[in-house]
Design a protein around this motif. Structure first.
Motif, short mmCIF file in Angstrom:
data_model
loop_
_atom_site.label_atom_id
_atom_site.label_comp_id
_atom_site.label_asym_id
_atom_site.label_seq_id
_atom_site.Cartn_x
_atom_site.Cartn_y
_atom_site.Cartn_z
N TRP A 7 -61.62 -38.06 -35.36
CA TRP A 7 -62.60 -39.15 -35.31
C TRP A 7 -61.86 -40.42 -34.97
N LEU A 8 -62.44 -41.24 -34.08
CA LEU A 8 -61.87 -42.57 -33.84
C LEU A 8 -62.02 -43.39 -35.12
N THR A 9 -61.02 -44.18 -35.42
CA THR A 9 -61.07 -45.03 -36.60
C THR A 9 -61.74 -46.36 -36.25
N ASP A 10 -62.31 -46.98 -37.25
CA ASP A 10 -62.88 -48.33 -37.12
C ASP A 10 -64.01 -48.43 -36.11
N ILE A 11 -64.79 -47.36 -35.97
CA ILE A 11 -66.01 -47.42 -35.16
C ILE A 11 -67.13 -46.78 -35.98
N THR A 12 -68.34 -46.89 -35.49
CA THR A 12 -69.49 -46.31 -36.17
C THR A 12 -69.51 -44.80 -35.98
N ARG A 13 -69.75 -44.08 -37.06
CA ARG A 13 -69.95 -42.63 -37.00
C ARG A 13 -71.41 -42.34 -37.29
N THR A 14 -72.03 -41.59 -36.41
CA THR A 14 -73.39 -41.13 -36.60
C THR A 14 -73.38 -39.63 -36.33
N TYR A 68 -87.77 -35.06 -26.47
CA TYR A 68 -87.51 -35.16 -27.91
C TYR A 68 -87.05 -33.84 -28.53
N GLN A 69 -87.32 -32.72 -27.89
CA GLN A 69 -86.92 -31.43 -28.46
C GLN A 69 -85.56 -30.96 -27.95
N LEU A 70 -84.92 -31.72 -27.09
CA LEU A 70 -83.60 -31.34 -26.62
C LEU A 70 -82.61 -31.38 -27.77
N THR A 71 -81.70 -30.44 -27.79
CA THR A 71 -80.62 -30.45 -28.77
C THR A 71 -79.33 -30.72 -28.00
N VAL A 72 -79.04 -32.01 -27.85
CA VAL A 72 -77.89 -32.45 -27.08
C VAL A 72 -77.09 -33.47 -27.88
N SER A 73 -75.87 -33.67 -27.46
CA SER A 73 -75.01 -34.69 -28.07
C SER A 73 -73.85 -34.95 -27.12
N ALA A 74 -73.19 -36.03 -27.35
CA ALA A 74 -71.91 -36.32 -26.73
C ALA A 74 -70.94 -36.59 -27.86
N HIS A 75 -69.68 -36.61 -27.55
CA HIS A 75 -68.73 -36.99 -28.59
C HIS A 75 -68.87 -38.47 -28.91
N LEU A 76 -69.09 -39.26 -27.85
CA LEU A 76 -68.98 -40.71 -28.01
C LEU A 76 -69.96 -41.42 -27.08
N LEU A 77 -70.49 -42.54 -27.54
CA LEU A 77 -71.31 -43.45 -26.75
C LEU A 77 -70.64 -44.82 -26.75
N ILE A 78 -70.57 -45.43 -25.57
CA ILE A 78 -70.11 -46.82 -25.47
C ILE A 78 -71.30 -47.64 -25.01
N LYS A 79 -71.76 -48.52 -25.91
CA LYS A 79 -72.93 -49.35 -25.63
C LYS A 79 -72.58 -50.47 -24.67
N GLN A 86 -69.49 -42.64 -32.49
CA GLN A 86 -69.04 -41.26 -32.34
C GLN A 86 -70.00 -40.34 -33.09
N TYR A 87 -70.39 -39.25 -32.41
CA TYR A 87 -71.37 -38.31 -32.94
C TYR A 87 -70.75 -36.98 -33.36
N VAL A 88 -69.69 -36.58 -32.68
CA VAL A 88 -69.08 -35.27 -32.89
C VAL A 88 -67.57 -35.45 -32.90
N PRO A 89 -66.86 -34.82 -33.86
CA PRO A 89 -65.40 -34.92 -33.82
C PRO A 89 -64.87 -34.23 -32.55
N PHE A 90 -63.75 -34.72 -32.05
CA PHE A 90 -63.25 -34.26 -30.76
C PHE A 90 -62.81 -32.80 -30.75
N ASP A 91 -62.48 -32.25 -31.91
CA ASP A 91 -62.07 -30.83 -31.92
C ASP A 91 -63.26 -29.88 -31.94
N GLY A 114 -67.06 -35.37 -24.07
CA GLY A 114 -68.12 -36.06 -23.36
C GLY A 114 -68.27 -37.50 -23.86
N ILE A 115 -68.19 -38.44 -22.92
CA ILE A 115 -68.33 -39.87 -23.24
C ILE A 115 -69.54 -40.41 -22.48
N GLU A 116 -70.51 -40.90 -23.22
CA GLU A 116 -71.70 -41.51 -22.63
C GLU A 116 -71.51 -43.01 -22.55
N LEU A 117 -71.91 -43.58 -21.42
CA LEU A 117 -71.99 -45.03 -21.28
C LEU A 117 -73.46 -45.39 -21.29
#
Length: 180
Positions: A7-14, A68-79, A86-91, A114-117
């Motif tokens: 997990w990246l440190t000092d960022i929001t985890r969701t 709304y029914q999609l089950t998707v995620s990325a590791h990280l979003l940059i707003k 960060q949504y998912v740990p990198f491992d 996966g990194i979302e912008l």
């Protein structure tokens, strides 16, 4: 910026439930750049978090009835303002790429991050996003030895004909310049 227990440190985890185990957790060898906005073209709201956490209300916007029914995620979003979530740990294997192929190898989720912008294919990304993306990538390169600047690609490149992100508005040369 550092990584602690993937997990990246000092960022929001969701934390998202939309991930599973990688077949080989040591095989993190590709970075995939995406873009997302919900509803399309709208920024700075909570809908991406809700989508990645299976909490998107289909009644909040007509577009959501289709996703709304999609089950998707990325590791990280940059707003747009450079804030990272960060949504998912990198491992772990986030569900971001779908049907995909890179250099003849299918199922890119197995070996990629996966990194979302927050953005669209047609709207320029912000200065803060480029700076933060470069910072994140440098941290990932230091942590995961199979990653390199030559193994950064767009969703459109691993799912041609199916995906178009991060799109023409993404400046690859600018990113690579920031990574030097």
């Amino acid at each position: 910026m550092n990584i602690n227990q993937h997990w990246l440190t000092d960022i929001t985890r969701t934390p998202s439930p939309n991930f599973d185990e990688r077949s080989d957790p040591a095989d993190i060898s590709l970075l995939v750049i995406h873009c997302i906005s919900l509803p399309p073209g709208e920024f700075d709201n909570h809908y991406i978090d809700r989508l990645f956490c299976n909490q998107l209300d289909p009644d909040d916007h007509p577009y959501f009835k289709d996703v709304y029914q999609l089950t998707v995620s990325a590791h990280l979003l940059i707003k747009r303002d450079g804030v990272c979530v960060q949504y998912v740990p990198f491992d772990k294997r986030a569900w971001h790429a779908g049907k995909s192929i890179y250099e003849g190898r299918e199922r890119c989720n197995d070996f990629s991050i996966g990194i979302e912008l927050e953005g669209t294919e047609l709207v320029d990304y912000t200065d803060r996003q480029y700076v933060q993306l470069a910072t994140v990538i440098r941290t990932l390169l230091e942590t995961y030895p199979k990653l390199s600047t030559q193994r950064i690609t767009g969703h459109s490149d691993i799912a041609p004909g199916r995906k178009t992100d991060p799109g023409a508005s993404f400046d690859w040369q600018r990113l690579l310049g920031l990574l030097k």
